[in-house]
Design an enzyme around this catalytic site. Structure first.
Site, PDB file in Angstrom:
ATOM      1  N   ASN A   9      22.642  90.566   4.557  1.00  0.00           N
ATOM      2  CA  ASN A   9      21.592  91.393   3.964  1.00  0.00           C
ATOM      3  C   ASN A   9      20.393  90.487   3.695  1.00  0.00           C
ATOM      4  OD1 ASN A   9      19.970  93.030   2.403  1.00  0.00           O
ATOM      5  ND2 ASN A   9      21.354  93.101   0.627  1.00  0.00           N
ATOM      6  N   TRP A  10      19.394  90.621   4.542  1.00  0.00           N
ATOM      7  CA  TRP A  10      18.232  89.723   4.425  1.00  0.00           C
ATOM      8  C   TRP A  10      17.289  90.158   3.312  1.00  0.00           C
ATOM      9  CZ3 TRP A  10      16.569  88.779  10.279  1.00  0.00           C
ATOM     10  CH2 TRP A  10      17.659  88.223  10.956  1.00  0.00           C
ATOM     11  N   LYS A  11      17.523  91.326   2.757  1.00  0.00           N
ATOM     12  CA  LYS A  11      16.682  91.882   1.683  1.00  0.00           C
ATOM     13  C   LYS A  11      15.202  91.877   2.116  1.00  0.00           C
ATOM     14  CE  LYS A  11      20.124  90.379  -1.597  1.00  0.00           C
ATOM     15  NZ  LYS A  11      20.456  90.052  -2.963  1.00  0.00           N
ATOM     16  N   HIS A  95      22.923  99.604  -2.786  1.00  0.00           N
ATOM     17  CA  HIS A  95      22.942  98.213  -3.255  1.00  0.00           C
ATOM     18  C   HIS A  95      22.536  98.188  -4.732  1.00  0.00           C
ATOM     19  CE1 HIS A  95      21.903  93.997  -3.709  1.00  0.00           C
ATOM     20  NE2 HIS A  95      22.664  93.774  -2.651  1.00  0.00           N
ATOM     21  N   GLU A  97      20.624  96.368  -6.320  1.00  0.00           N
ATOM     22  CA  GLU A  97      19.183  96.209  -6.552  1.00  0.00           C
ATOM     23  C   GLU A  97      18.476  97.555  -6.429  1.00  0.00           C
ATOM     24  OE1 GLU A  97      18.598  93.095  -3.692  1.00  0.00           O
ATOM     25  OE2 GLU A  97      19.722  91.730  -4.992  1.00  0.00           O
ATOM     26  N   GLU A 167      30.608  94.689  -4.829  1.00  0.00           N
ATOM     27  CA  GLU A 167      29.683  93.639  -5.242  1.00  0.00           C
ATOM     28  C   GLU A 167      29.547  93.650  -6.760  1.00  0.00           C
ATOM     29  OE1 GLU A 167      27.013  92.431  -1.777  1.00  0.00           O
ATOM     30  OE2 GLU A 167      25.974  94.014  -2.842  1.00  0.00           O
ATOM     31  N   GLY A 173      23.577  86.782  -6.255  1.00  0.00           N
ATOM     32  CA  GLY A 173      22.463  85.845  -6.363  1.00  0.00           C
ATOM     33  C   GLY A 173      22.558  84.885  -7.538  1.00  0.00           C
ATOM     34  N   SER A 213      27.470  85.971  -3.994  1.00  0.00           N
ATOM     35  CA  SER A 213      27.495  84.506  -3.875  1.00  0.00           C
ATOM     36  C   SER A 213      28.551  84.009  -2.895  1.00  0.00           C
ATOM     37  CB  SER A 213      27.657  83.861  -5.258  1.00  0.00           C
ATOM     38  OG  SER A 213      26.569  84.221  -6.097  1.00  0.00           O
ATOM     39  N   GLY A 234      24.199  87.802   0.934  1.00  0.00           N
ATOM     40  CA  GLY A 234      22.760  87.836   0.670  1.00  0.00           C
ATOM     41  C   GLY A 234      22.138  86.482   0.974  1.00  0.00           C
TER      42      GLY A 234
HETATM   43  C1  PEP Z   1      23.831  90.880  -1.937  1.00  0.00           C
HETATM   44  O1  PEP Z   1      22.729  91.005  -2.388  1.00  0.00           O
HETATM   45  O2  PEP Z   1      24.357  91.819  -1.306  1.00  0.00           O
HETATM   46  C2  PEP Z   1      24.524  89.628  -2.165  1.00  0.00           C
HETATM   47  C3  PEP Z   1      25.809  89.618  -2.096  1.00  0.00           C
HETATM   48  O3  PEP Z   1      23.729  88.548  -2.485  1.00  0.00           O
HETATM   49  P1  PEP Z   1      24.207  87.023  -2.660  1.00  0.00           P
HETATM   50  O4  PEP Z   1      25.112  86.702  -1.509  1.00  0.00           O
HETATM   51  O5  PEP Z   1      22.933  86.237  -2.620  1.00  0.00           O
HETATM   52  O6  PEP Z   1      24.908  86.927  -3.968  1.00  0.00           O
END
Ligand code: PEP
Length: 252
Positions: A9-11, A95, A97, A167, A173, A213, A234
């Site tokens: 997921n490049w956001k 998600h 976010e 998640e 993050g 993470s 992410g």
């Molecule tokens: C995400 O945003 O889906 C995610 C898992 O981010 P990260 O890997 O940076 O924790």
């Protein structure tokens, strides 16, 4: 057997040339990997260029959001038929976010997931508790609510096309990942919810990714748990080296 699925997921990162560079590096390193499924989810603006790069490879394209109506006066939105037309096989919905910053609810997640399935696109439905939920002992209740309501009305036939991403919000993050035991406990619980909504046979076909993470250093132990079928990545998906290493560490 469920096929492991690793999605990046490049956001809201990477312009078109940066996206193309990243996709090309990933393609060079992973084009011959057949054991697992790889999905790249760039921003809308890069979908088309990344599709050109991964076309005719085993790497799939995913979007990060969708609107449930097919077309019309919905300024700023992108529909499932449009994503289909551009070549998306997957789309992330719900998600944390989006739940946090854009008022996404289980009801809107559900509408989006159903609209995607109508087009033959697999929704990656994100669920997971916040830190305060975990501290209050309500992890299972929150996850159950997300799963049951986000997937309401999706038929038994459609369910195997859905991917669930567990998640925990406190792990996204932050560098704090759930332990393999914590992840497995919730993944097993989610499978139980699917079983109750449909039946065990169908629940056993649904892939449940872990997200939060994920790094090359922790993927192996997470993936070795029986109900962890991959990862939604992410931060570590923004660099070819770390994403490729995560994928490679899932093989063998
Ligand atoms: C995400 O945003 O889906 C995610 C898992 O981010 P990260 O890997 O940076 O924790």
């Amino acid at each position: 057997m469920r096929r492991v699925i690793i999605a990046g997921n490049w956001k809201m990162n990477k312009n078109i040339s940066e996206s193309m560079e990243l996709a090309n590096s990933i393609k060079r390193a992973l084009y011959d990997i057949l054991e697992i499924e790889i999905v790249l989810c760039p921003p809308f603006t890069s979908l088309s260029d990344v599709k050109e790069i991964v076309m005719d490879t085993n790497i799939m394209l995913g979007a990060q959001d969708v609107y449930w109506e097919k077309e019309g006066a919905f300024t700023g939105e992108v529909s499932a038929p449009m994503l289909k037309n551009i070549g998306c096989e997957y789309c992330i919905v719900g998600h944390s976010e989006r739940r946090q910053f854009f008022h996404e609810t289980n009801e809107t997640v559900n509408r989006k997931a159903r609209a995607l399935l109508k087009e033959g696109i697999s929704p990656i439905v994100c669920v997971g508790e916040r830190l305060e939920d975990r501290k209050a002992g309500s992890t299972f209740a929150v996850v159950k609510d997300h799963v049951e309501n986000s997937l309401a009305g999706i038929t038994r036939d459609e369910i195997p096309k859905v991917v669930i991403a567990y998640e925990p919000v406190w792990a996204i993050g932050t560098g704090l990942n759930a332990t393999r035991q914590e992840a497995q406990e919730v993944h097993k619980y989610i499978r139980g919810c699917l079983s109750a909504m449909h039946d065990e046979e169908i629940a056993n076909l649904v892939r449940i990714q872990y997200g939060g993470s994920v790094k090359p250093e922790n993927i192996k132990e997470l993936i070795s748990e029986p109900d962890v079928d991959g990862a939604l990545v992410g931060g570590a998906s923004l660099k070819a080296d770390s994403f490729v290493q995560i994928a490679r560490n899932c093989i063998g």
